[in-house]
Scaffold this motif. Sequence first.
Motif, PDB file in Angstrom:
ATOM      1  N   LEU A 131       0.810  -1.221  -0.056  1.00 19.25           N
ATOM      2  CA  LEU A 131       0.030  -0.180  -0.113  1.00 19.25           C
ATOM      3  C   LEU A 131       0.818   1.294   0.076  1.00 19.25           C
ATOM      4  CD1 LEU A 131      -2.890  -0.952   2.456  1.00 19.25           C
ATOM      5  CD2 LEU A 131      -3.063  -0.760   0.105  1.00 19.25           C
ATOM      6  N   ARG A 132       2.109   1.161  -0.218  1.00 15.38           N
ATOM      7  CA  ARG A 132       2.917   2.387  -0.098  1.00 15.38           C
ATOM      8  C   ARG A 132       2.721   3.554  -1.015  1.00 15.38           C
ATOM      9  NH1 ARG A 132       8.893  -0.012   0.509  1.00 15.38           N
ATOM     10  NH2 ARG A 132       8.215  -1.690  -1.143  1.00 15.38           N
ATOM     11  N   LYS A 133       1.873   3.224  -2.150  1.00 17.10           N
ATOM     12  CA  LYS A 133       1.388   4.174  -3.074  1.00 17.10           C
ATOM     13  C   LYS A 133      -0.025   4.881  -2.805  1.00 17.10           C
ATOM     14  CE  LYS A 133       4.090   2.521  -7.151  1.00 17.10           C
ATOM     15  NZ  LYS A 133       3.689   2.152  -8.588  1.00 17.10           N
ATOM     16  N   HIS A 134      -0.601   4.070  -1.857  1.00 16.23           N
ATOM     17  CA  HIS A 134      -1.904   4.561  -1.168  1.00 16.23           C
ATOM     18  C   HIS A 134      -2.217   5.029  -0.134  1.00 16.23           C
ATOM     19  CE1 HIS A 134      -3.883   2.961  -5.191  1.00 16.23           C
ATOM     20  NE2 HIS A 134      -2.954   2.030  -5.256  1.00 16.23           N
ATOM     21  N   VAL A 135      -1.236   4.721   0.978  1.00 18.14           N
ATOM     22  CA  VAL A 135      -1.257   4.940   2.258  1.00 18.14           C
ATOM     23  C   VAL A 135      -0.136   5.813   2.686  1.00 18.14           C
ATOM     24  CG1 VAL A 135      -1.494   4.360   4.771  1.00 18.14           C
ATOM     25  CG2 VAL A 135      -2.886   2.926   2.815  1.00 18.14           C
ATOM     26  N   MET A 136      -0.191   7.107   3.149  1.00 12.70           N
ATOM     27  CA  MET A 136       0.999   7.742   3.558  1.00 12.70           C
ATOM     28  C   MET A 136       0.973   8.100   5.020  1.00 12.70           C
ATOM     29  SD  MET A 136      -0.264   8.268   0.322  1.00 12.70           S
ATOM     30  CE  MET A 136       0.123   8.338  -1.299  1.00 12.70           C
ATOM     31  N   LEU A 137       2.003   7.728   5.772  1.00 11.47           N
ATOM     32  CA  LEU A 137       2.559   7.960   7.192  1.00 11.47           C
ATOM     33  C   LEU A 137       3.086   9.406   7.123  1.00 11.47           C
ATOM     34  CD1 LEU A 137       3.557   4.616   8.590  1.00 11.47           C
ATOM     35  CD2 LEU A 137       1.576   5.981   9.506  1.00 11.47           C
ATOM     36  N   LEU A 138       2.272  10.473   7.430  1.00 18.79           N
ATOM     37  CA  LEU A 138       2.912  11.703   7.310  1.00 18.79           C
ATOM     38  C   LEU A 138       3.459  12.324   8.716  1.00 18.79           C
ATOM     39  CD1 LEU A 138      -0.056  13.624   5.556  1.00 18.79           C
ATOM     40  CD2 LEU A 138       1.980  12.494   4.513  1.00 18.79           C
ATOM     41  N   GLY A 139       3.448  11.385   9.783  1.00 19.60           N
ATOM     42  CA  GLY A 139       4.132  11.774  11.154  1.00 19.60           C
ATOM     43  C   GLY A 139       3.248  13.162  11.765  1.00 19.60           C
ATOM     44  N   GLN A 140       3.961  13.783  12.587  1.00 20.74           N
ATOM     45  CA  GLN A 140       3.423  15.028  13.341  1.00 20.74           C
ATOM     46  C   GLN A 140       3.348  16.148  12.300  1.00 20.74           C
ATOM     47  OE1 GLN A 140       2.090  14.358  16.342  1.00 20.74           O
ATOM     48  NE2 GLN A 140       1.430  16.473  16.362  1.00 20.74           N
ATOM     49  N   VAL A 141       2.253  16.755  12.013  1.00 23.13           N
ATOM     50  CA  VAL A 141       2.173  17.852  11.330  1.00 23.13           C
ATOM     51  C   VAL A 141       1.991  19.314  12.059  1.00 23.13           C
ATOM     52  CG1 VAL A 141       1.012  18.934   9.267  1.00 23.13           C
ATOM     53  CG2 VAL A 141       1.652  16.368   9.240  1.00 23.13           C
ATOM     54  N   GLY A 142       2.800  20.165  11.886  1.00 23.76           N
ATOM     55  CA  GLY A 142       2.422  21.420  12.464  1.00 23.76           C
ATOM     56  C   GLY A 142       1.093  21.957  12.377  1.00 23.76           C
ATOM     57  N   ASN A 143       0.728  22.087  11.175  1.00 30.10           N
ATOM     58  CA  ASN A 143      -0.625  22.593  10.737  1.00 30.10           C
ATOM     59  C   ASN A 143      -1.285  21.562  10.020  1.00 30.10           C
ATOM     60  OD1 ASN A 143      -3.134  24.028   9.876  1.00 30.10           O
ATOM     61  ND2 ASN A 143      -2.007  25.520   8.822  1.00 30.10           N
ATOM     62  N   PRO A 144      -2.212  20.704  10.769  1.00 31.46           N
ATOM     63  CA  PRO A 144      -2.614  19.805   9.765  1.00 31.46           C
ATOM     64  C   PRO A 144      -3.998  19.990   9.018  1.00 31.46           C
ATOM     65  CG  PRO A 144      -3.588  19.685  12.229  1.00 31.46           C
ATOM     66  CD  PRO A 144      -2.405  20.479  12.043  1.00 31.46           C
ATOM     67  N   PHE A 145      -4.558  21.208   9.097  1.00 27.88           N
ATOM     68  CA  PHE A 145      -5.845  21.632   8.687  1.00 27.88           C
ATOM     69  C   PHE A 145      -5.940  22.035   7.280  1.00 27.88           C
ATOM     70  CE2 PHE A 145      -5.852  22.996  13.298  1.00 27.88           C
ATOM     71  CZ  PHE A 145      -6.845  22.093  13.529  1.00 27.88           C
ATOM     72  N   PRO A 146      -4.839  22.458   6.478  1.00 24.90           N
ATOM     73  CA  PRO A 146      -4.970  22.252   5.121  1.00 24.90           C
ATOM     74  C   PRO A 146      -5.058  21.039   4.481  1.00 24.90           C
ATOM     75  CG  PRO A 146      -3.253  23.962   6.012  1.00 24.90           C
ATOM     76  CD  PRO A 146      -3.565  23.087   7.227  1.00 24.90           C
ATOM     77  N   LEU A 147      -4.375  20.001   5.158  1.00 21.40           N
ATOM     78  CA  LEU A 147      -4.353  18.785   4.575  1.00 21.40           C
ATOM     79  C   LEU A 147      -5.816  18.273   4.888  1.00 21.40           C
ATOM     80  CD1 LEU A 147      -1.193  17.285   6.025  1.00 21.40           C
ATOM     81  CD2 LEU A 147      -1.653  17.596   3.709  1.00 21.40           C
ATOM     82  N   MET A 148      -6.611  18.275   5.826  1.00 22.14           N
ATOM     83  CA  MET A 148      -7.942  17.821   6.277  1.00 22.14           C
ATOM     84  C   MET A 148      -8.811  18.356   5.154  1.00 22.14           C
ATOM     85  SD  MET A 148      -7.626  17.846  10.457  1.00 22.14           S
ATOM     86  CE  MET A 148      -9.427  17.865  10.480  1.00 22.14           C
ATOM     87  N   LYS A 149      -8.691  19.846   5.209  1.00 21.05           N
ATOM     88  CA  LYS A 149      -9.321  20.564   4.291  1.00 21.05           C
ATOM     89  C   LYS A 149      -9.460  20.010   2.838  1.00 21.05           C
ATOM     90  CE  LYS A 149     -10.517  25.293   2.431  1.00 21.05           C
ATOM     91  NZ  LYS A 149     -10.040  26.778   2.731  1.00 21.05           N
ATOM     92  N   ARG A 150      -8.349  19.807   2.068  1.00 22.39           N
ATOM     93  CA  ARG A 150      -8.463  19.331   0.978  1.00 22.39           C
ATOM     94  C   ARG A 150      -8.418  17.729   0.596  1.00 22.39           C
ATOM     95  NH1 ARG A 150      -5.873  23.635   1.934  1.00 22.39           N
ATOM     96  NH2 ARG A 150      -5.485  25.303   0.510  1.00 22.39           N
ATOM     97  N   CYS A 151      -8.661  16.898   1.817  1.00 22.20           N
ATOM     98  CA  CYS A 151      -9.272  15.552   1.600  1.00 22.20           C
ATOM     99  C   CYS A 151     -10.715  15.454   1.564  1.00 22.20           C
ATOM    100  CB  CYS A 151      -8.746  14.837   2.821  1.00 22.20           C
ATOM    101  SG  CYS A 151      -6.849  14.674   2.957  1.00 22.20           S
ATOM    102  N   ASP A 152     -11.071  14.390   1.063  1.00 20.83           N
ATOM    103  CA  ASP A 152     -12.574  14.164   0.748  1.00 20.83           C
ATOM    104  C   ASP A 152     -13.316  13.825   1.848  1.00 20.83           C
ATOM    105  OD1 ASP A 152     -12.721  14.566  -2.561  1.00 20.83           O
ATOM    106  OD2 ASP A 152     -11.096  13.075  -2.033  1.00 20.83           O
ATOM    107  N   VAL A 153     -12.697  12.907   2.791  1.00 20.19           N
ATOM    108  CA  VAL A 153     -13.374  12.246   3.715  1.00 20.19           C
ATOM    109  C   VAL A 153     -12.366  12.470   5.055  1.00 20.19           C
ATOM    110  CG1 VAL A 153     -14.521  10.130   4.720  1.00 20.19           C
ATOM    111  CG2 VAL A 153     -14.684  10.850   2.364  1.00 20.19           C
ATOM    112  N   PHE A 154     -12.853  12.554   6.128  1.00 23.15           N
ATOM    113  CA  PHE A 154     -12.242  12.340   7.444  1.00 23.15           C
ATOM    114  C   PHE A 154     -12.938  10.868   8.020  1.00 23.15           C
ATOM    115  CE2 PHE A 154     -11.157  12.428  11.918  1.00 23.15           C
ATOM    116  CZ  PHE A 154      -9.983  12.853  11.704  1.00 23.15           C
TER     117      PHE A 154
END
Length: 239
Positions: A131-154
């Motif tokens: 799944l390395r092309k499909h699942v990304m471990l991003l670690g701790q993110v200083g500001n996660p909200f831009p990522l959350m905003k641009r994803c389709d589903v939480f």
Amino acid sequence: MDYKHRADLNVIFLLYNYFDKIVSVAEHTRNLNEEKLRHLIENSSEKMVFVHNSLDYEAVLAAANEPPDFEFDADSFYFVTMGRLSPEKNQKMLVEAFAEVVAKREEAKLLLIGNGELKEELAEVIRELGLRKHVMLLGQVGNPFPLMKRCDVFILPSNHEGQPMVLLEALILEKAMIATDIPGSRSILEDGYGLLVSNTKENLVLEMVRVIEDRVPNKRFDYVAYNKCAMAMFYHLIT
């Protein structure tokens, strides 16, 4: 499943009798706590209460407008989850379920935000399942909200939660939601704000595929009204 602090809890619970109120962060969580602890706490039905967490929604909205530190693929459908990587958050089952989602829907991607004790184990599961092309471990993110905003589903696959702030933050960003049906998550999503699913891999797969295909809408979350209610509950308790 290893919860390393469980052995200390019985000592902590005995201290509850020295307090005037024991405050949970959601009604369902309060009810579960009272059911499990009434044999240890005198007058538990009156002493155990709940007050919702408050929200800094202006900060969340402002932070979400920053550019994301991640390159999104326009042809993919993105799920995101956020939390420490530990057994109670149940990310391992989510990754295993996601392997079946990818087999059905090649465009599915999953971002995992957070660090924790299971990081290496999760990385190995992702590798073993191809799944390395499909699942990304991003670690701790200083500001996660831009990522959350641009994803389709939480998605929140937790086994245990009090009142998960991350669900409230995702609702501020008007995300479609999937969460396992546990008391803390139910307290937020039960009135139509997201999909609640039984805590099994099979049900996670079914709902993730369904939300890709049907784009299930959520009821709009009035975070201003929610916050006023939460603060009123707090001030009522302390006055």
